[in-house]
Design a protein around this motif. Structure first.
Motif, short mmCIF file in Angstrom:
data_model
loop_
_atom_site.label_atom_id
_atom_site.label_comp_id
_atom_site.label_asym_id
_atom_site.label_seq_id
_atom_site.Cartn_x
_atom_site.Cartn_y
_atom_site.Cartn_z
N HIS A 167 0.86 -1.18 0.00
CA HIS A 167 0.00 0.00 0.00
C HIS A 167 0.90 1.23 0.00
CE1 HIS A 167 -2.41 3.12 2.08
NE2 HIS A 167 -3.45 2.54 1.54
N PRO A 168 0.50 2.34 -0.63
CA PRO A 168 1.38 3.52 -0.69
C PRO A 168 1.87 4.01 0.66
CG PRO A 168 -0.52 3.81 -2.13
CD PRO A 168 -0.77 2.56 -1.35
N ARG A 169 1.06 3.83 1.70
CA ARG A 169 1.46 4.27 3.04
C ARG A 169 1.54 3.10 4.01
NH1 ARG A 169 -1.32 7.72 0.39
NH2 ARG A 169 -3.30 6.73 0.89
N ARG A 170 1.73 1.89 3.45
CA ARG A 170 1.91 0.67 4.24
C ARG A 170 0.73 0.44 5.19
NH1 ARG A 170 6.78 -1.50 4.94
NH2 ARG A 170 6.61 -1.61 7.22
N CYS A 171 -0.48 0.74 4.71
CA CYS A 171 -1.64 0.62 5.58
C CYS A 171 -2.87 0.18 4.79
CB CYS A 171 -1.90 1.94 6.31
SG CYS A 171 -3.13 1.80 7.63
N GLY A 172 -2.79 -1.00 4.18
CA GLY A 172 -3.96 -1.56 3.51
C GLY A 172 -4.96 -2.08 4.53
N SER A 173 -6.08 -2.58 4.04
CA SER A 173 -7.17 -3.03 4.93
C SER A 173 -6.72 -4.11 5.91
CB SER A 173 -8.35 -3.54 4.10
OG SER A 173 -8.93 -2.49 3.36
#
Length: 235
Positions: free
Chosen positions: A126-132
């Motif tokens: 994820h672009p900010r290392r925070c997917g679902s």
């Protein structure tokens, strides 16, 4: 099941607040394996979130399916379901704020707390290392693995073989963020990433352990199937 956490981690008021919350959540992610307590039965949940049919009002349906690793792995021992109107608009890269409240509720309706959750979605990929998957794992403080069907960011390095079990790294900004995994010959790969409290190799091992001849591992396959049925029933 959820600890005391900042309100912005669930219902941010603005996109700027959501971006800041993702940065805070990403700092909490642990990329190491946490073993199940000795003597405990290993219960694994699959979680999927389905949107509304095309043309219908915005609504999400989250399904959690609980499986017992020591029993019949194709037969759920419990399910949890939640649905409602998401409190955050759709913005690419911020899907967790739409899905996480319903996924938390669905997992909370299971008969017992799972030892591990496989999530139909992104983790650190994820672009900010925070997917679902990472979002849910930190909210619940549970080991989670992202099992995505498509690439959000990055590219596969090298050649991914056609043989089931073939892997290749998914790399973004010179860092391995997931592993492309071929689960069936002739099928598109899955992209397996750390969610929370698992290592990259551990995440891949968990997914492989739950493959049963389908493209998806059993926990997310069943969650995807039941979430889709709930969406179709709403038409």
């Amino acid at each position: 099941m959820m600890r005391d956490i900042p309100e912005d981690w669930i219902r941010p008021a603005t996109l700027e607040a959501a971006r800041a919350a993702q940065a805070e959540i990403a700092e909490r992610i642990e990329e190491v394996d946490r073993p199940v307590a000795e003597g405990a039965s290993r219960f694994v949940a699959g979680v999927d979130c389905a949107g509304a049919p095309r043309g219908a009002p915005d609504r999400l349906r989250a399904m959690a399916v609980l499986l017992d690793a020591s029993g019949d792995r194709s037969r759920p021992v419990g399910t949890g379901y939640a649905e409602g109107v998401p409190g955050f608009r759709y913005v690419p890269g911020f899907l967790g704020f739409r899905e996480a409240p319903f996924m938390v509720e669905a997992v909370g309706r299971l008969e017992r707390r799972p030892d591990l959750i496989l999530v139909d979605g992104q983790g650190l990929s994820h672009p900010r290392r925070c997917g679902s998957a990472s979002h849910l794992g930190v909210l619940l403080d549970l080991p989670t693995v992202g099992v995505a069907k498509s690439v959000l960011v990055g590219r596969v390095e090298g050649e991914l073989g056609e043989e089931p079990g073939s892997t290749a790294p998914l790399v973004w900004k010179d860092r391995r963020i997931a592993t492309a995994l071929r689960t069936r010959r002739g099928s598109l790969p899955l992209y397996v990433s750390v969610g929370h409290r698992v290592s990259p190799d551990g995440a891949l091992r968990h997914v492989r352990d739950w493959l049963a001849g389908y493209r998806l591992p059993e926990p997310t396959r069943l969650a995807d199937k039941l979430a889709g049925e709930a969406r179709r029933a709403a038409r």
